[in-house]
Design a protein around this motif. Structure first.
Motif, PDB file in Angstrom:
ATOM      1  N   LYS A 167       1.192  40.416   2.093  1.00  0.00           N
ATOM      2  CA  LYS A 167      -0.134  40.362   1.466  1.00  0.00           C
ATOM      3  C   LYS A 167      -1.106  41.278   2.211  1.00  0.00           C
ATOM      4  N   TRP A 168      -1.052  41.240   3.525  1.00  0.00           N
ATOM      5  CA  TRP A 168      -1.926  42.074   4.352  1.00  0.00           C
ATOM      6  C   TRP A 168      -1.692  43.553   4.052  1.00  0.00           C
ATOM      7  N   GLU A 169      -0.415  43.914   3.925  1.00  0.00           N
ATOM      8  CA  GLU A 169      -0.061  45.315   3.681  1.00  0.00           C
ATOM      9  C   GLU A 169      -0.367  45.753   2.257  1.00  0.00           C
ATOM     10  N   TYR A 170      -0.080  44.920   1.281  1.00  0.00           N
ATOM     11  CA  TYR A 170      -0.153  45.320  -0.117  1.00  0.00           C
ATOM     12  C   TYR A 170      -1.492  45.013  -0.786  1.00  0.00           C
ATOM     13  N   GLN A 171      -2.321  44.219  -0.147  1.00  0.00           N
ATOM     14  CA  GLN A 171      -3.649  43.966  -0.695  1.00  0.00           C
ATOM     15  C   GLN A 171      -4.708  44.134   0.397  1.00  0.00           C
ATOM     16  N   PRO A 172      -4.867  45.354   0.891  1.00  0.00           N
ATOM     17  CA  PRO A 172      -5.816  45.559   1.993  1.00  0.00           C
ATOM     18  C   PRO A 172      -7.254  45.177   1.631  1.00  0.00           C
ATOM     19  N   SER A 173      -7.600  45.262   0.372  1.00  0.00           N
ATOM     20  CA  SER A 173      -8.973  44.924  -0.025  1.00  0.00           C
ATOM     21  C   SER A 173      -9.235  43.420   0.032  1.00  0.00           C
ATOM     22  N   HIS A 174      -8.190  42.640   0.134  1.00  0.00           N
ATOM     23  CA  HIS A 174      -8.339  41.181   0.185  1.00  0.00           C
ATOM     24  C   HIS A 174      -8.138  40.594   1.588  1.00  0.00           C
ATOM     25  N   ARG A 175      -7.943  41.470   2.558  1.00  0.00           N
ATOM     26  CA  ARG A 175      -7.708  40.979   3.919  1.00  0.00           C
ATOM     27  C   ARG A 175      -8.888  40.131   4.375  1.00  0.00           C
ATOM     28  N   GLY A 176      -8.537  39.051   5.009  1.00  0.00           N
ATOM     29  CA  GLY A 176      -9.584  38.180   5.506  1.00  0.00           C
ATOM     30  C   GLY A 176      -9.130  37.434   6.739  1.00  0.00           C
ATOM     31  N   SER A 177     -10.057  36.690   7.288  1.00  0.00           N
ATOM     32  CA  SER A 177      -9.757  35.969   8.521  1.00  0.00           C
ATOM     33  C   SER A 177      -8.716  34.875   8.300  1.00  0.00           C
ATOM     34  N   SER A 178      -8.635  34.293   7.097  1.00  0.00           N
ATOM     35  CA  SER A 178      -7.654  33.233   6.871  1.00  0.00           C
ATOM     36  C   SER A 178      -6.225  33.797   6.894  1.00  0.00           C
ATOM     37  N   TRP A 179      -6.026  34.996   6.343  1.00  0.00           N
ATOM     38  CA  TRP A 179      -4.704  35.617   6.395  1.00  0.00           C
ATOM     39  C   TRP A 179      -4.336  35.923   7.839  1.00  0.00           C
ATOM     40  N   LYS A 180      -5.298  36.460   8.579  1.00  0.00           N
ATOM     41  CA  LYS A 180      -5.046  36.792   9.989  1.00  0.00           C
ATOM     42  C   LYS A 180      -4.728  35.535  10.776  1.00  0.00           C
ATOM     43  N   ARG A 181      -5.480  34.472  10.552  1.00  0.00           N
ATOM     44  CA  ARG A 181      -5.210  33.205  11.255  1.00  0.00           C
ATOM     45  C   ARG A 181      -3.826  32.669  10.906  1.00  0.00           C
ATOM     46  N   SER A 182      -3.442  32.783   9.648  1.00  0.00           N
ATOM     47  CA  SER A 182      -2.120  32.313   9.244  1.00  0.00           C
ATOM     48  C   SER A 182      -1.021  33.129   9.927  1.00  0.00           C
ATOM     49  N   ILE A 183      -1.176  34.442   9.961  1.00  0.00           N
ATOM     50  CA  ILE A 183      -0.206  35.304  10.638  1.00  0.00           C
ATOM     51  C   ILE A 183      -0.116  34.913  12.112  1.00  0.00           C
ATOM     52  N   ASP A 184      -1.260  34.791  12.750  1.00  0.00           N
ATOM     53  CA  ASP A 184      -1.290  34.439  14.173  1.00  0.00           C
ATOM     54  C   ASP A 184      -0.671  33.072  14.426  1.00  0.00           C
ATOM     55  N   GLU A 185      -0.981  32.104  13.571  1.00  0.00           N
ATOM     56  CA  GLU A 185      -0.449  30.752  13.745  1.00  0.00           C
ATOM     57  C   GLU A 185       1.070  30.732  13.597  1.00  0.00           C
ATOM     58  N   GLN A 186       1.589  31.428  12.589  1.00  0.00           N
ATOM     59  CA  GLN A 186       3.045  31.435  12.393  1.00  0.00           C
ATOM     60  C   GLN A 186       3.739  32.094  13.579  1.00  0.00           C
ATOM     61  N   ARG A 187       3.152  33.160  14.093  1.00  0.00           N
ATOM     62  CA  ARG A 187       3.727  33.806  15.280  1.00  0.00           C
ATOM     63  C   ARG A 187       3.757  32.847  16.463  1.00  0.00           C
ATOM     64  N   LEU A 188       2.664  32.152  16.673  1.00  0.00           N
ATOM     65  CA  LEU A 188       2.604  31.198  17.780  1.00  0.00           C
ATOM     66  C   LEU A 188       3.638  30.091  17.623  1.00  0.00           C
ATOM     67  N   ARG A 189       3.761  29.576  16.417  1.00  0.00           N
ATOM     68  CA  ARG A 189       4.695  28.469  16.191  1.00  0.00           C
ATOM     69  C   ARG A 189       6.152  28.913  16.292  1.00  0.00           C
ATOM     70  N   ILE A 190       6.446  30.110  15.816  1.00  0.00           N
ATOM     71  CA  ILE A 190       7.808  30.641  15.972  1.00  0.00           C
ATOM     72  C   ILE A 190       8.101  30.845  17.455  1.00  0.00           C
ATOM     73  N   ASP A 191       7.147  31.435  18.160  1.00  0.00           N
ATOM     74  CA  ASP A 191       7.324  31.657  19.599  1.00  0.00           C
ATOM     75  C   ASP A 191       7.543  30.344  20.338  1.00  0.00           C
ATOM     76  N   ARG A 192       6.778  29.342  19.979  1.00  0.00           N
ATOM     77  CA  ARG A 192       6.919  28.027  20.629  1.00  0.00           C
ATOM     78  C   ARG A 192       8.291  27.421  20.359  1.00  0.00           C
ATOM     79  N   LEU A 193       8.759  27.502  19.107  1.00  0.00           N
ATOM     80  CA  LEU A 193      10.086  26.990  18.775  1.00  0.00           C
ATOM     81  C   LEU A 193      11.164  27.692  19.592  1.00  0.00           C
ATOM     82  N   ILE A 194      11.027  28.994  19.748  1.00  0.00           N
ATOM     83  CA  ILE A 194      12.028  29.755  20.503  1.00  0.00           C
ATOM     84  C   ILE A 194      11.933  29.455  22.000  1.00  0.00           C
ATOM     85  N   ARG A 195      10.720  29.281  22.515  1.00  0.00           N
ATOM     86  CA  ARG A 195      10.587  28.924  23.935  1.00  0.00           C
ATOM     87  C   ARG A 195      11.216  27.565  24.220  1.00  0.00           C
TER      88      ARG A 195
END
Length: 146
Positions: free
Chosen positions: A63-91
């Motif tokens: 979504k971030w890549e294909y709809q740059p005009s719709h980028r917002g803080s909620s998408w960024k927070r979701s991306i960041d949260e999923q990264r954190l949770r994946i990292d935590r699961l792997i740790r």
């Protein structure tokens, strides 16, 4: 007289009872087959969690890549949260790290479907396989076309 607790009828009581049997060293009374099944399921649940997090992460990266005009803080927070949770699961479960590539390949089309639904972009407009590397997906500074 020991009451037999049925695995199928009351799983919660069964689990508590078997934990107590283990603590007391009463191994002969254990329901080995169901215990083994539950232990396997515990491992599978962590794999499912990785898969679910990857679906959301990839969908939001798309979504971030294909709809740059719709980028917002909620998408960024979701991306960041999923990264954190994946990292935590792997740790917490380092043996899942090699599974991450397979999980991404396995769930990618589900992520495309989700991104297509949320963006109204036809699924055929997205790549047929994931173009983001595992390193990019885990990189807190990576946002496609940023």
């Amino acid at each position: 007289m020991n009451k037999v607790i049925d695995y199928e009828q009351d799983f919660y009581s069964w689990a508590l009872h078997h934990a107590q049997l283990l603590r007391e060293g009463r191994f002969a009374e254990l329901d080995i087959e169901h215990l083994a099944e539950e232990l396997e399921d515990m491992g599978k649940s962590d794999r499912r969690a990785i898969e679910n997090r990857c679906i959301i992460l990839i969908a939001h990266l798309l979504k971030w890549e294909y709809q740059p005009s719709h980028r917002g803080s909620s998408w960024k927070r979701s991306i960041d949260e999923q990264r954190l949770r994946i990292d935590r699961l792997i740790r917490k479960n380092p043996s899942l790290k090699p599974y991450l590539s397979a999980a991404v390949a396995d769930v990618y089309l589900d992520a495309v479907k989700l991104a297509a639904q949320e963006t109204q972009i036809p699924a055929s407009q997205f790549p047929q396989e994931c173009l983001y590397s595992i390193e990019q997906m885990q990189d807190e500074n990576f946002y496609p076309n940023n």
